[in-house]
Design an enzyme around this catalytic site. Structure first.
Site, PDB file in Angstrom:
ATOM      1  NE  ARG A  83       9.188  34.517  32.325  1.00  0.00           N
ATOM      2  CZ  ARG A  83       9.765  34.477  31.106  1.00  0.00           C
ATOM      3  NH1 ARG A  83      10.889  35.554  30.617  1.00  0.00           N
ATOM      4  NH2 ARG A  83       9.325  33.794  30.001  1.00  0.00           N
ATOM      5  NE  ARG A 117      16.822  39.902  11.410  1.00  0.00           N
ATOM      6  CZ  ARG A 117      16.758  40.838  12.251  1.00  0.00           C
ATOM      7  NH1 ARG A 117      16.147  41.103  13.410  1.00  0.00           N
ATOM      8  NH2 ARG A 117      17.838  41.756  12.020  1.00  0.00           N
ATOM      9  CE1 TYR A 138      33.526  39.198  28.753  1.00  0.00           C
ATOM     10  CE2 TYR A 138      35.045  40.983  28.354  1.00  0.00           C
ATOM     11  CZ  TYR A 138      34.603  39.936  29.074  1.00  0.00           C
ATOM     12  OH  TYR A 138      35.616  39.351  29.913  1.00  0.00           O
ATOM     13  NE  ARG A 191      33.404  36.597  40.897  1.00  0.00           N
ATOM     14  CZ  ARG A 191      33.701  36.684  39.520  1.00  0.00           C
ATOM     15  NH1 ARG A 191      32.896  37.364  38.527  1.00  0.00           N
ATOM     16  NH2 ARG A 191      35.010  36.360  39.338  1.00  0.00           N
ATOM     17  CE  LYS A 209      34.120  36.339  30.696  1.00  0.00           C
ATOM     18  NZ  LYS A 209      35.460  36.804  30.946  1.00  0.00           N
ATOM     19  CD  GLU A 280      34.188  33.789  32.884  1.00  0.00           C
ATOM     20  OE1 GLU A 280      34.957  33.163  31.978  1.00  0.00           O
ATOM     21  OE2 GLU A 280      34.493  34.776  33.517  1.00  0.00           O
ATOM     22  CG  ASP A 281      31.934  35.146  36.226  1.00  0.00           C
ATOM     23  OD1 ASP A 281      33.150  35.584  36.229  1.00  0.00           O
ATOM     24  OD2 ASP A 281      31.136  36.347  35.728  1.00  0.00           O
ATOM     25  CG  ASP A 303      38.195  34.079  31.750  1.00  0.00           C
ATOM     26  OD1 ASP A 303      39.342  33.979  31.358  1.00  0.00           O
ATOM     27  OD2 ASP A 303      37.365  34.783  31.615  1.00  0.00           O
ATOM     28  CG  ASP A 304      36.317  34.261  36.650  1.00  0.00           C
ATOM     29  OD1 ASP A 304      36.145  35.694  36.229  1.00  0.00           O
ATOM     30  OD2 ASP A 304      35.393  33.392  36.585  1.00  0.00           O
ATOM     31  CB  ALA A 340      41.777  37.786  49.362  1.00  0.00           C
ATOM     32  CB  ALA A 343      39.837  37.788  40.190  1.00  0.00           C
ATOM     33  CG  ASN A 459      34.943  43.526  34.833  1.00  0.00           C
ATOM     34  OD1 ASN A 459      35.240  45.069  34.329  1.00  0.00           O
ATOM     35  ND2 ASN A 459      35.532  42.589  34.624  1.00  0.00           N
ATOM     36  CG  ASN A 504      37.863  42.089  30.484  1.00  0.00           C
ATOM     37  OD1 ASN A 504      37.755  40.815  30.183  1.00  0.00           O
ATOM     38  ND2 ASN A 504      36.755  42.638  31.272  1.00  0.00           N
TER      39      ASN A 504
HETATM   40  N1  LIG Z   1      39.231  42.544  34.989  1.00  0.00           N
HETATM   41  C1  LIG Z   1      39.129  41.368  34.860  1.00  0.00           C
HETATM   42  O1  LIG Z   1      39.490  40.532  33.589  1.00  0.00           O
HETATM   43  C2  LIG Z   1      38.532  40.553  35.633  1.00  0.00           C
HETATM   44  C3  LIG Z   1      37.634  41.100  36.935  1.00  0.00           C
HETATM   45  N2  LIG Z   1      37.126  40.357  37.819  1.00  0.00           N
HETATM   46  C4  LIG Z   1      36.540  41.025  38.943  1.00  0.00           C
HETATM   47  O2  LIG Z   1      37.019  40.783  39.976  1.00  0.00           O
HETATM   48  C5  LIG Z   1      36.084  41.137  41.043  1.00  0.00           C
HETATM   49  C6  LIG Z   1      36.344  39.860  42.157  1.00  0.00           C
HETATM   50  O3  LIG Z   1      35.939  38.776  41.514  1.00  0.00           O
HETATM   51  P1  LIG Z   1      36.196  37.505  42.430  1.00  0.00           P
HETATM   52  O4  LIG Z   1      37.512  37.451  42.978  1.00  0.00           O
HETATM   53  O5  LIG Z   1      35.936  36.220  41.750  1.00  0.00           O
HETATM   54  O6  LIG Z   1      35.330  37.825  43.584  1.00  0.00           O
HETATM   55  P2  LIG Z   1      35.110  37.365  45.131  1.00  0.00           P
HETATM   56  O7  LIG Z   1      33.720  37.630  45.508  1.00  0.00           O
HETATM   57  O8  LIG Z   1      35.488  35.947  45.375  1.00  0.00           O
HETATM   58  O9  LIG Z   1      36.280  38.067  45.944  1.00  0.00           O
HETATM   59  C7  LIG Z   1      36.059  39.456  46.209  1.00  0.00           C
HETATM   60  C8  LIG Z   1      37.108  39.565  47.239  1.00  0.00           C
HETATM   61  O10 LIG Z   1      37.023  41.466  47.471  1.00  0.00           O
HETATM   62  C9  LIG Z   1      37.021  41.485  49.121  1.00  0.00           C
HETATM   63  N3  LIG Z   1      36.612  42.744  49.378  1.00  0.00           N
HETATM   64  C10 LIG Z   1      35.264  42.924  49.710  1.00  0.00           C
HETATM   65  N4  LIG Z   1      34.963  44.076  50.325  1.00  0.00           N
HETATM   66  C11 LIG Z   1      36.260  44.607  50.306  1.00  0.00           C
HETATM   67  C12 LIG Z   1      36.781  45.735  50.843  1.00  0.00           C
HETATM   68  N5  LIG Z   1      35.909  46.722  51.086  1.00  0.00           N
HETATM   69  N6  LIG Z   1      38.288  46.081  50.579  1.00  0.00           N
HETATM   70  C13 LIG Z   1      38.826  45.164  50.230  1.00  0.00           C
HETATM   71  N7  LIG Z   1      38.560  43.884  49.942  1.00  0.00           N
HETATM   72  C14 LIG Z   1      37.102  43.646  49.768  1.00  0.00           C
HETATM   73  C15 LIG Z   1      36.530  40.053  49.714  1.00  0.00           C
HETATM   74  O11 LIG Z   1      36.839  39.883  51.026  1.00  0.00           O
HETATM   75  C16 LIG Z   1      37.115  38.949  48.601  1.00  0.00           C
HETATM   76  O12 LIG Z   1      38.258  38.658  49.113  1.00  0.00           O
HETATM   77  C17 LIG Z   1      34.567  40.929  40.404  1.00  0.00           C
HETATM   78  O13 LIG Z   1      34.356  42.369  40.266  1.00  0.00           O
HETATM   79  C18 LIG Z   1      34.976  40.659  39.054  1.00  0.00           C
HETATM   80  O14 LIG Z   1      34.167  41.178  38.208  1.00  0.00           O
HETATM   81  C19 LIG Z   1      37.306  39.044  37.835  1.00  0.00           C
HETATM   82  C20 LIG Z   1      38.027  38.360  36.918  1.00  0.00           C
HETATM   83  C21 LIG Z   1      38.554  38.877  35.640  1.00  0.00           C
HETATM   84  C1  LIG Z   2      35.984  39.490  33.081  1.00  0.00           C
HETATM   85  C2  LIG Z   2      35.620  38.508  34.224  1.00  0.00           C
HETATM   86  O1  LIG Z   2      35.607  37.426  33.926  1.00  0.00           O
HETATM   87  C3  LIG Z   2      34.679  39.008  35.254  1.00  0.00           C
HETATM   88  O2  LIG Z   2      34.866  40.125  35.760  1.00  0.00           O
HETATM   89  O3  LIG Z   2      34.472  38.135  36.075  1.00  0.00           O
HETATM   90 MG   LIG Z   3      34.439  36.060  34.996  1.00  0.00          MG
END
Ligand SMILES: NC(=O)C1=CN([C@@H]2O[C@H](COP(=O)(O)OP(=O)(O)OC[C@H]3O[C@@H](n4cnc5c(N)ncnc54)[C@H](O)[C@@H]3O)[C@@H](O)[C@H]2O)C=CC1
Ligand SMILES: CC(=O)C(=O)O
Ligand SMILES: [Mg+2]
Length: 618
Positions: A83, A117, A138, A191, A209, A280-281, A303-304, A340, A343, A459, A504
């Protein structure tokens, strides 16, 4: 050669020969003779003489109170070396093929070594240079760190609970050396950002975080605890990798999964009854269920779902103000949401409630607010015709008749929806990099808004729905733009700047955690979350929003976190949830005016100053 040096040579070669004979004659005996040590737990892992890292056997882990302090997969010596070498080789490859990645990972390694350290100095650097190093500890670099975690793993940080620890968690939790823990960030790795199931490697996100909890909220670093719950992984590449550090089994599901999380919650709240647990996630499937399961009985939030919702609301209200309109016009905004998941649905629910409150806070207002959203997921526009629709997405399914009139149908593509709806806002939480393609952005040029807003919130950077350059160049100079991961501002020509906001949840979760801690509230209520979002929305001045700046600069994150925490405490007092913290009981807390409260919050924040150390015998 002088006699003296000849003598030395002779003597040292004799000694080497003697050592060789001694070591040969004792090899077998020494190899089996146990070494007596006077340490346990983390002290062993931090001692290079005794540490075996991932090679500690399960019986040794139990004997030495190491259980939970290491990833669950026990490695052989050969695997450990393999590894290490794989990581070394990867670095050479990266240096040749991926200069930008190499730089960020190299910076992460240097910072991580400093963290090992000298923790105080690490946070001194992080706080002083937060703009420069938040993108390293982050998003986006933390995503890369999680993806490469097996190779990067050196010294464990945090705790690991696995499906194999069922029945043991209540005792394992005492292997953590700190008697007081204020903040836990826990993930099951299912996720991680927009990178999918990374199994045990997701612990990197809990660590990242919590770095922000220390840097932004001034939570004492000795009282934070990153945790990974390893219930297996459905990532086939990791399952096939013999060097993967987690359990090599598919994820537990159903009752078995819940039983593990229940046991974990009971264990951590038994040892640290006042701790706050940030989920988270977790994949959407579990994010909502676990939130409902625990939110009324434990001090926890997701958080999400909840942090992201608040940050999006603040940004959406900023986008209304940026059009020169009052916030109360928010319920007139047409919003297309791509994604959907946990988030996206979190944002939709919060945005709908905010609109309903502005419209009179009754059932009719709630119904009417629902018609402002069009939700597109992997299968296109969600309507009531959707088969097997998720319960969480159902309230946002469009009525068939209504969308028929708009020239749309079940499953319509994102570009069709944008073309027909002509939305004020296009918001992406899809985890699909580049989803806001040239065609989608061109369709948004038809928006009925004077200042269309684009939120490419996924992200890390590679998952962003579009870049700010694409958005400004295709849709126009006047747009509002925000992304989840940091991008540079865009030069528009004529000396004008297209501002790239970072939308964010980092602007809220540290303040939500700190406010909950200092208020002593037993739960994190909807009202407390709403107060946090409103505080962030109000933080931006009229002048800033008119320039398209709808979120603060990360350099002011400590100040915004202080304000958010104060708003959360005020709401907790108002809702009669506050019980006080340490010597500041609730009666004292109630007496504070706004400035005194801000002062109290600020004085409660940890600063990275070296304390004077004094030796005292046990
Ligand atoms: N900016 C911020 O503070 C945050 C950003 N995020 C980001 O949001 C993203 C999604 O997170 P979750 O909702 O937890 O993931 P998730 O996997 O639960 O949801 C993803 C959604 O996107 C949809 N999707 C997939 N392909 C698609 C397409 N071609 N067109 C339209 N929709 C599509 C899926 O059907 C699903 O509903 C991640 O990239 C995460 O990093 C999440 C939390 C905070
Ligand atoms: C920022 C955050 O929590 C996410 O992308 O999942
Ligand atoms: Mg998150």
């Amino acid at each position: 050669m002088s006699n003296f040096s000849r003598q030395i040579r002779f003597t040292s070669s004799m000694i080497r020969g003697l050592q060789y004979r001694i070591s040969r004659s004792f090899t077998t005996i020494e190899g089996h003779r146990p070494t007596i040590i006077h340490k346990q737990g983390l002290d062993i892992l931090h001692d290079p003489w005794f540490n075996k890292g991932t090679a500690f056997s399960m019986t040794e882990r139990d004997r030495l109170e190491l259980r939970g302090l290491l990833p669950p997969n026990v490695m052989s010596n050969e695997q450990q070396i393999e590894r290490f070498m794989a990581d070394l080789k990867r670095l050479e490859l990266n240096a040749r093929d991926g200069p930008s990645d190499t730089n960020s990972l190299a910076k992460w390694r240097i910072l991580n070594r400093l963290h090992d350290r000298n923790e105080t100095m690490y946070y001194k650097v992080l706080i002083a240079k937060i703009e420069e190093y938040a993108p390293v500890v982050y998003t986006p670099t933390v995503g890369l760190v999680c993806q490469k975690y097996s190779g990067l793993f050196r010294r464990p940080r945090g705790m690991y609970f696995s499906a194999a620890d069922r029945g043991e968690m209540m005792s394992m939790v005492y292997n953590w050396p700190a008697d007081q823990v204020d903040m836990i960030v826990v993930t099951d790795g299912s996720r991680i950002l927009g990178l999918g199931d990374l199994g045990i490697q997701g612990i990197g996100i809990s660590i990242g975080k919590l770095d922000l909890y220390v840097a932004a909220a001034g939570i004492n670093p000795q009282r934070v605890l990153p945790i990974m719950i390893d219930v297996g992984t459905n990532n086939e590449a990791l399952l096939k990798d013999p060097l993967y550090l987690g359990l090599q089994q598919h994820r537990l599901d159903g009752e078995e999964y819940i039983a593990v999380i229940d046991e974990f919650m009971e264990a951590v709240f038994t040892r640290w009854p006042h701790v706050i647990v940030q989920f988270e996630d977790f994949q959407s499937k579990w994010a909502f269920k676990l939130l409902q399961r625990y939110r009324n009985s434990y001090r926890m939030f997701n958080d999400d779902v909840q942090g992201t919702a608040g940050v999006a609301i603040a940004g959406l209200l900023g986008a209304v103000r940026a059009q020169g309109k009052p916030m109360i016009d928010f319920p007139k905004q047409k919003i297309v949401v791509a994604g959907a998941g946990s988030a996206g649905i979190g944002v939709l629910n919060a945005a709908r409630k905010t609109m309903a409150r502005m419209l009179g806070n009754n059932e009719l207002a709630f119904e009417s607010a629902g018609s402002q959203f069009w939700v597109v997921d992997a299968n296109g526009l969600i309507t009531e015709e959707r088969e097997n629709i998720d319960d969480d997405a159902k309230p946002f399914a469009r009525k068939t008749k209504e969308i028929g009139r708009q020239g749309l149908r079940e499953g319509a593509s994102l570009v069709e929806v944008v073309r027909e709806v002509k939305p004020d806002v296009l918001l992406g939480l899809s985890a699909v990099g580049g989803l806001f393609s040239k065609e989608v952005l061109e369709a948004l040029r038809g928006s009925t808004s004077t200042r269309p807003a684009i939120f490419a919130m996924s992200n890390p950077t590679t998952s962003a729905e579009c870049t700010p350059e694409e958005a400004f160049s295709i849709v126009g100079d006047n747009i509002i733009f925000a992304s989840g991961s940091p991008f540079s501002d865009v030069k528009l020509g004529n000396g004008h700047i297209g501002h790239c906001n970072q939308g964010n949840n980092m602007y809220l979760f540290p303040g939500i955690g700190l406010g909950t801690l200092l208020s002593g509230s037993r739960v994190v209520s909807d009202g407390m979350l709403q107060a946090a979002a409103e505080c962030l929305a109000a933080y931006m001045t009229e002048e800033e929003v008119l320039k398209g700046i709808i979120y603060p600069s990360i350099s002011s994150i400590r100040d915004i976190t202080k304000q958010v925490a104060a708003a959360v405490i005020t709401e907790a007092i108002e809702e009669d949830l506050a019980e006080g913290y340490r010597e500041m009981d609730v009666r004292e807390l109630r007496k504070l005016n706004k400035d005194e409260l801000l002062c109290y919050v600020e004085n409660s924040m940890w600063n990275p100053d070296y304390p004077t150390l004094i030796y005292k015998k046990d």
